[in-house]
Design a protein around this motif. Structure first.
Motif, PDB file in Angstrom:
ATOM      1  N   ALA A  49       0.829  -1.205   0.000  1.00 35.25           N
ATOM      2  CA  ALA A  49       0.000   0.000   0.000  1.00 35.25           C
ATOM      3  C   ALA A  49       0.861   1.252   0.000  1.00 35.25           C
ATOM      4  CB  ALA A  49      -0.930  -0.002   1.207  1.00 35.25           C
ATOM      5  N   MET A  50       1.957   1.259   0.788  1.00 35.66           N
ATOM      6  CA  MET A  50       2.826   2.432   0.833  1.00 35.66           C
ATOM      7  C   MET A  50       3.502   2.670  -0.510  1.00 35.66           C
ATOM      8  SD  MET A  50       3.905   4.979   2.613  1.00 35.66           S
ATOM      9  CE  MET A  50       3.679   4.665   4.370  1.00 35.66           C
ATOM     10  N   GLU A  51       3.956   1.597  -1.149  1.00 36.77           N
ATOM     11  CA  GLU A  51       4.587   1.754  -2.457  1.00 36.77           C
ATOM     12  C   GLU A  51       3.602   2.331  -3.466  1.00 36.77           C
ATOM     13  OE1 GLU A  51       7.682   1.498  -3.155  1.00 36.77           O
ATOM     14  OE2 GLU A  51       8.319   0.676  -1.223  1.00 36.77           O
ATOM     15  N   GLN A  52       2.378   1.869  -3.449  1.00 42.55           N
ATOM     16  CA  GLN A  52       1.362   2.382  -4.376  1.00 42.55           C
ATOM     17  C   GLN A  52       1.031   3.839  -4.069  1.00 42.55           C
ATOM     18  OE1 GLN A  52      -1.770  -0.535  -3.895  1.00 42.55           O
ATOM     19  NE2 GLN A  52      -1.011  -1.774  -5.600  1.00 42.55           N
ATOM     20  N   LEU A  53       0.964   4.188  -2.776  1.00 34.59           N
ATOM     21  CA  LEU A  53       0.735   5.575  -2.398  1.00 34.59           C
ATOM     22  C   LEU A  53       1.835   6.479  -2.951  1.00 34.59           C
ATOM     23  CD1 LEU A  53      -0.342   5.334   1.352  1.00 34.59           C
ATOM     24  CD2 LEU A  53      -1.685   6.357  -0.484  1.00 34.59           C
ATOM     25  N   CYS A  54       3.076   6.047  -2.819  1.00 34.98           N
ATOM     26  CA  CYS A  54       4.196   6.866  -3.273  1.00 34.98           C
ATOM     27  C   CYS A  54       4.182   7.048  -4.789  1.00 34.98           C
ATOM     28  CB  CYS A  54       5.517   6.255  -2.817  1.00 34.98           C
ATOM     29  SG  CYS A  54       5.762   6.330  -1.026  1.00 34.98           S
ATOM     30  N   VAL A  55       3.765   6.006  -5.512  1.00 35.15           N
ATOM     31  CA  VAL A  55       3.684   6.101  -6.970  1.00 35.15           C
ATOM     32  C   VAL A  55       2.584   7.062  -7.384  1.00 35.15           C
ATOM     33  CG1 VAL A  55       3.090   4.813  -9.064  1.00 35.15           C
ATOM     34  CG2 VAL A  55       4.702   3.842  -7.400  1.00 35.15           C
ATOM     35  N   GLU A  56       1.441   7.013  -6.693  1.00 39.69           N
ATOM     36  CA  GLU A  56       0.273   7.800  -7.076  1.00 39.69           C
ATOM     37  C   GLU A  56       0.307   9.227  -6.540  1.00 39.69           C
ATOM     38  OE1 GLU A  56      -2.862   5.428  -5.524  1.00 39.69           O
ATOM     39  OE2 GLU A  56      -2.717   3.895  -7.089  1.00 39.69           O
ATOM     40  N   SER A  57       1.124   9.497  -5.533  1.00 38.33           N
ATOM     41  CA  SER A  57       1.159  10.826  -4.927  1.00 38.33           C
ATOM     42  C   SER A  57       2.086  11.755  -5.708  1.00 38.33           C
ATOM     43  CB  SER A  57       1.614  10.721  -3.473  1.00 38.33           C
ATOM     44  OG  SER A  57       0.691   9.974  -2.710  1.00 38.33           O
ATOM     45  N   THR A  58       2.113  13.010  -5.278  1.00 39.91           N
ATOM     46  CA  THR A  58       2.893  14.012  -5.991  1.00 39.91           C
ATOM     47  C   THR A  58       4.386  13.732  -5.944  1.00 39.91           C
ATOM     48  OG1 THR A  58       2.994  15.335  -3.973  1.00 39.91           O
ATOM     49  CG2 THR A  58       1.206  15.839  -5.528  1.00 39.91           C
ATOM     50  N   THR A  59       5.090  14.199  -6.945  1.00 41.58           N
ATOM     51  CA  THR A  59       6.547  14.255  -6.898  1.00 41.58           C
ATOM     52  C   THR A  59       6.938  15.403  -5.967  1.00 41.58           C
ATOM     53  OG1 THR A  59       6.629  15.826  -8.721  1.00 41.58           O
ATOM     54  CG2 THR A  59       6.662  13.473  -9.302  1.00 41.58           C
ATOM     55  N   PRO A  60       8.217  15.506  -5.576  1.00 38.38           N
ATOM     56  CA  PRO A  60       8.616  16.644  -4.732  1.00 38.38           C
ATOM     57  C   PRO A  60       8.232  17.998  -5.341  1.00 38.38           C
ATOM     58  CG  PRO A  60      10.327  14.980  -4.691  1.00 38.38           C
ATOM     59  CD  PRO A  60       9.303  14.508  -5.692  1.00 38.38           C
ATOM     60  N   GLY A  61       8.390  18.127  -6.659  1.00 37.73           N
ATOM     61  CA  GLY A  61       7.995  19.370  -7.305  1.00 37.73           C
ATOM     62  C   GLY A  61       6.499  19.596  -7.231  1.00 37.73           C
ATOM     63  N   GLY A  62       5.728  18.520  -7.400  1.00 38.03           N
ATOM     64  CA  GLY A  62       4.280  18.618  -7.299  1.00 38.03           C
ATOM     65  C   GLY A  62       3.826  18.944  -5.895  1.00 38.03           C
ATOM     66  N   THR A  63       4.558  18.422  -4.896  1.00 37.93           N
ATOM     67  CA  THR A  63       4.238  18.741  -3.505  1.00 37.93           C
ATOM     68  C   THR A  63       4.416  20.233  -3.246  1.00 37.93           C
ATOM     69  OG1 THR A  63       4.907  16.541  -2.727  1.00 37.93           O
ATOM     70  CG2 THR A  63       4.882  18.320  -1.096  1.00 37.93           C
ATOM     71  N   ALA A  64       5.533  20.788  -3.698  1.00 36.95           N
ATOM     72  CA  ALA A  64       5.784  22.224  -3.513  1.00 36.95           C
ATOM     73  C   ALA A  64       4.703  23.056  -4.197  1.00 36.95           C
ATOM     74  CB  ALA A  64       7.170  22.585  -4.053  1.00 36.95           C
ATOM     75  N   GLU A  65       4.250  22.590  -5.355  1.00 35.94           N
ATOM     76  CA  GLU A  65       3.212  23.322  -6.087  1.00 35.94           C
ATOM     77  C   GLU A  65       1.897  23.327  -5.303  1.00 35.94           C
ATOM     78  OE1 GLU A  65       0.851  23.140 -10.401  1.00 35.94           O
ATOM     79  OE2 GLU A  65       2.651  21.923 -10.065  1.00 35.94           O
ATOM     80  N   ILE A  66       1.488  22.150  -4.797  1.00 35.60           N
ATOM     81  CA  ILE A  66       0.246  22.072  -4.023  1.00 35.60           C
ATOM     82  C   ILE A  66       0.334  22.913  -2.760  1.00 35.60           C
ATOM     83  CG2 ILE A  66      -1.110  20.537  -2.537  1.00 35.60           C
ATOM     84  CD1 ILE A  66      -1.056  18.457  -4.643  1.00 35.60           C
ATOM     85  N   LEU A  67       1.462  22.819  -2.045  1.00 37.05           N
ATOM     86  CA  LEU A  67       1.612  23.587  -0.815  1.00 37.05           C
ATOM     87  C   LEU A  67       1.618  25.090  -1.109  1.00 37.05           C
ATOM     88  CD1 LEU A  67       4.294  21.429   1.069  1.00 37.05           C
ATOM     89  CD2 LEU A  67       1.831  21.504   1.491  1.00 37.05           C
ATOM     90  N   GLY A  68       2.267  25.465  -2.196  1.00 38.09           N
ATOM     91  CA  GLY A  68       2.269  26.874  -2.573  1.00 38.09           C
ATOM     92  C   GLY A  68       0.874  27.380  -2.904  1.00 38.09           C
ATOM     93  N   ASP A  69       0.088  26.561  -3.609  1.00 42.32           N
ATOM     94  CA  ASP A  69      -1.296  26.936  -3.929  1.00 42.32           C
ATOM     95  C   ASP A  69      -2.120  27.100  -2.655  1.00 42.32           C
ATOM     96  OD1 ASP A  69      -0.731  26.899  -6.619  1.00 42.32           O
ATOM     97  OD2 ASP A  69      -1.562  24.889  -6.963  1.00 42.32           O
ATOM     98  N   LEU A  70      -1.911  26.200  -1.698  1.00 39.22           N
ATOM     99  CA  LEU A  70      -2.648  26.276  -0.441  1.00 39.22           C
ATOM    100  C   LEU A  70      -2.293  27.545   0.332  1.00 39.22           C
ATOM    101  CD1 LEU A  70      -2.440  22.562   0.759  1.00 39.22           C
ATOM    102  CD2 LEU A  70      -4.509  23.791   0.102  1.00 39.22           C
ATOM    103  N   LEU A  71      -1.022  27.917   0.307  1.00 37.70           N
ATOM    104  CA  LEU A  71      -0.615  29.148   0.975  1.00 37.70           C
ATOM    105  C   LEU A  71      -1.329  30.355   0.385  1.00 37.70           C
ATOM    106  CD1 LEU A  71       3.245  29.053   1.657  1.00 37.70           C
ATOM    107  CD2 LEU A  71       1.405  29.244   3.321  1.00 37.70           C
ATOM    108  N   ARG A  72      -1.449  30.369  -0.910  1.00 32.13           N
ATOM    109  CA  ARG A  72      -2.092  31.505  -1.561  1.00 32.13           C
ATOM    110  C   ARG A  72      -3.606  31.537  -1.315  1.00 32.13           C
ATOM    111  NH1 ARG A  72       2.141  30.345  -5.151  1.00 32.13           N
ATOM    112  NH2 ARG A  72       0.963  28.702  -6.221  1.00 32.13           N
ATOM    113  N   GLU A  73      -4.179  30.351  -1.030  1.00 32.01           N
ATOM    114  CA  GLU A  73      -5.615  30.276  -0.782  1.00 32.01           C
ATOM    115  C   GLU A  73      -6.009  30.709   0.619  1.00 32.01           C
ATOM    116  OE1 GLU A  73      -6.796  26.314  -1.588  1.00 32.01           O
ATOM    117  OE2 GLU A  73      -6.273  26.374  -3.717  1.00 32.01           O
ATOM    118  N   ILE A  74      -5.054  30.591   1.571  1.00 31.85           N
ATOM    119  CA  ILE A  74      -5.386  30.887   2.967  1.00 31.85           C
ATOM    120  C   ILE A  74      -5.558  32.394   3.169  1.00 31.85           C
ATOM    121  CG2 ILE A  74      -4.560  30.763   5.355  1.00 31.85           C
ATOM    122  CD1 ILE A  74      -3.145  28.184   4.625  1.00 31.85           C
TER     123      ILE A  74
END
Length: 273
Positions: free
Chosen positions: A248-273
């Motif tokens: 399950a963890m391996e599948q989660l890691c494959v399906e989740s964001t890359t490090p660059g995608g993580t930064a993008e999502i977190l940055g979007d959330l910062l701008r939304e707050i």
């Protein structure tokens, strides 16, 4: 770790816990507690078990008996023993010994990545009636648990956080803004990886809920899967129990964001707050 070694030696000999318990004038349940690290170790008991398990080499025996002394030496977290249930004290000890921790969280930001303000809000939710001084001790302990992960050559922390945990407002806008900024900062550390499981993936491999997998530097020790419940926890260390969580963890890691995608999502959330 001594408990896991004793269990491995017993299983290699094909001996039941009842047999081991009888050999040291104890019960099967005591052997179980020893192997889970939930009871103190007596040198005489360990010596007798090593003899029963056929560990006769002096160097190997000395190494295992040295672990008795280490296991009976209180860790820094024992000063918080009045705050912690036994089942979580066990986890903190395992966490301290692990060199790799992989965790999936759906409800909150993982404790090892929380800011003090975010942690304080979460702890107050779980303990609404305790004095403020106790809340602060709990926050302090959580921050102390984080310290080894931000040090040079610290253990590896790999966290997958469900997007729901990041969008759930905990403590208000300022606390969430600080928390997300903190995630952006620690994600740049060489030993910390943060991924986000986005809503757009819909169903995924870990719909059953949060869990952690702890791995240890000793190659002969099995991984431990930790699954926390409302008033207790499961500790799984048998291969047939661990494998589904590893998958399950391996599948989660494959399906989740890359490090660059993580930064993008977190940055979007910062701008939304």
């Amino acid at each position: 770790m001594l408990g896991a070694s004793l269990r491995r030696l017993r299983e290699e000999k094909g001996l039941a816990r009842e047999v081991a318990g009888f050999h040291i004038r104890a019960s099967e349940s005591k052997i179980s507690r020893m192997e889970l690290g939930r009871v103190g170790f007596k040198t005489r008991d360990v010596e007798d078990l090593l003899t029963l398990y056929g560990v006769l080499d002096d160097a190997e025996r000395r190494g295992l008996l040295e672990m008795v002394r280490e296991a009976n030496t209180p860790g820094w977290w024992h000063k918080f023993g009045d705050l912690l249930p036994n089942w979580f004290t066990t986890y903190v000890g395992l966490e301290e010994a692990a060199n790799v921790i992989r965790t999936y969280e759906v409800q909150f930001v993982p404790g090892l990545l929380q800011t003090s303000a975010y942690a304080r809000t979460v702890i107050r939710l779980g303990y609404p009636d305790v004095p403020e001084a106790e809340i602060e001790r709990r926050v302090h302990m959580r921050m102390q648990r984080q310290e080894r992960f931000t040090k040079k050559n610290g253990p590896r922390l790999w966290a997958v956080i469900d997007e729901a945990a990041l969008k759930r407002p905990i403590g208000g806008k300022e606390i969430m803004r600080e928390q997300i900024q903190h995630l952006l900062e620690v994600a740049t550390l060489p030993n910390i990886t943060i991924q986000v499981m986005p809503f757009r993936f819909g169903m995924h491999a870990a719909e059953g809920g949060a869990f952690s997998i702890l791995r240890f530097p000793e190659s002969d020790l099995s991984d431990v899967v930790y699954v926390e419940q409302l008033w207790g926890a499961l500790y799984l260390d048998k291969r047939e129990d661990i494998d589904p969580y590893l998958t399950a963890m391996e599948q989660l890691c494959v399906e989740s964001t890359t490090p660059g995608g993580t930064a993008e999502i977190l940055g979007d959330l910062l701008r939304e707050i």
